[in-house]
Design a protein around this motif. Structure first.
Motif, mmCIF file in Angstrom:
data_model
loop_
_atom_site.group_PDB
_atom_site.id
_atom_site.type_symbol
_atom_site.label_atom_id
_atom_site.label_comp_id
_atom_site.label_asym_id
_atom_site.label_seq_id
_atom_site.Cartn_x
_atom_site.Cartn_y
_atom_site.Cartn_z
ATOM 1 N N GLU A 37 0.848 -1.190 0.000
ATOM 2 C CA GLU A 37 0.000 0.000 0.000
ATOM 3 C C GLU A 37 0.884 1.241 0.000
ATOM 4 O O GLU A 37 1.818 1.349 0.799
ATOM 5 C CB GLU A 37 -0.898 -0.020 1.236
ATOM 6 N N ILE A 38 0.575 2.173 -0.894
ATOM 7 C CA ILE A 38 1.370 3.401 -0.992
ATOM 8 C C ILE A 38 1.191 4.253 0.253
ATOM 9 O O ILE A 38 0.071 4.557 0.677
ATOM 10 C CB ILE A 38 0.987 4.210 -2.249
ATOM 11 N N ASP A 39 2.322 4.622 0.862
ATOM 12 C CA ASP A 39 2.360 5.480 2.047
ATOM 13 C C ASP A 39 2.669 6.927 1.650
ATOM 14 O O ASP A 39 2.201 7.863 2.270
ATOM 15 C CB ASP A 39 3.428 4.946 3.010
ATOM 16 N N SER A 40 3.500 7.110 0.607
ATOM 17 C CA SER A 40 3.812 8.456 0.116
ATOM 18 C C SER A 40 4.379 8.377 -1.297
ATOM 19 O O SER A 40 4.923 7.349 -1.704
ATOM 20 C CB SER A 40 4.802 9.176 1.034
ATOM 21 N N ILE A 41 4.219 9.478 -2.015
ATOM 22 C CA ILE A 41 4.800 9.634 -3.349
ATOM 23 C C ILE A 41 5.484 10.999 -3.347
ATOM 24 O O ILE A 41 4.813 12.018 -3.164
ATOM 25 C CB ILE A 41 3.724 9.602 -4.451
#
Length: 105
Positions: A37-41
């Motif tokens: 799951e993406i936490d930050s970009i």
């Protein structure tokens, strides 16, 4: 097709928390395919024109993925479930680093 070890971001970060030496023997310098799951970009502070995507890991750890290309990354958001393939560079402080990454889905 590139052969890659398949595991989740939580599994990989947990392996590095339990025993960094063993995890390096298993994963460092190898191609990995990580689901998470993406936490930050974010844009990298150090690498010009590079986007870093962090995947939620185990406890305080994360998987930090240095993307090969920024093309199409505007379509992703925090909380999205993704699969990213790249080469494991080992752990630094709290994050396991994955280089030369590309989105699989």
């Amino acid at each position: 097709t590139i052969k890659a070890l398949k595991l989740t971001a939580v599994e990989l970060s947990k392996e590095y928390q339990k025993n960094e030496i063993k995890a390096n023997n298993l994963y460092k310098d190898k191609n990995v395919e990580i689901k998470g799951e993406i936490d930050s970009i974010t844009e990298s502070d150090f690498l010009v024109n590079t986007v870093l995507i962090r995947l939620k890991g185990y406890n305080y750890n994360a998987i930090s993925c240095s993307m090969k290309s920024r093309k199409g990354l505007e379509d992703y958001n925090i909380g999205d479930k993704v699969t990213i393939r790249g080469k494991c560079d080992g752990i630094s402080v709290f994050d396991v680093y994955i280089a030369d990454c590309e989105m699989i889905k």
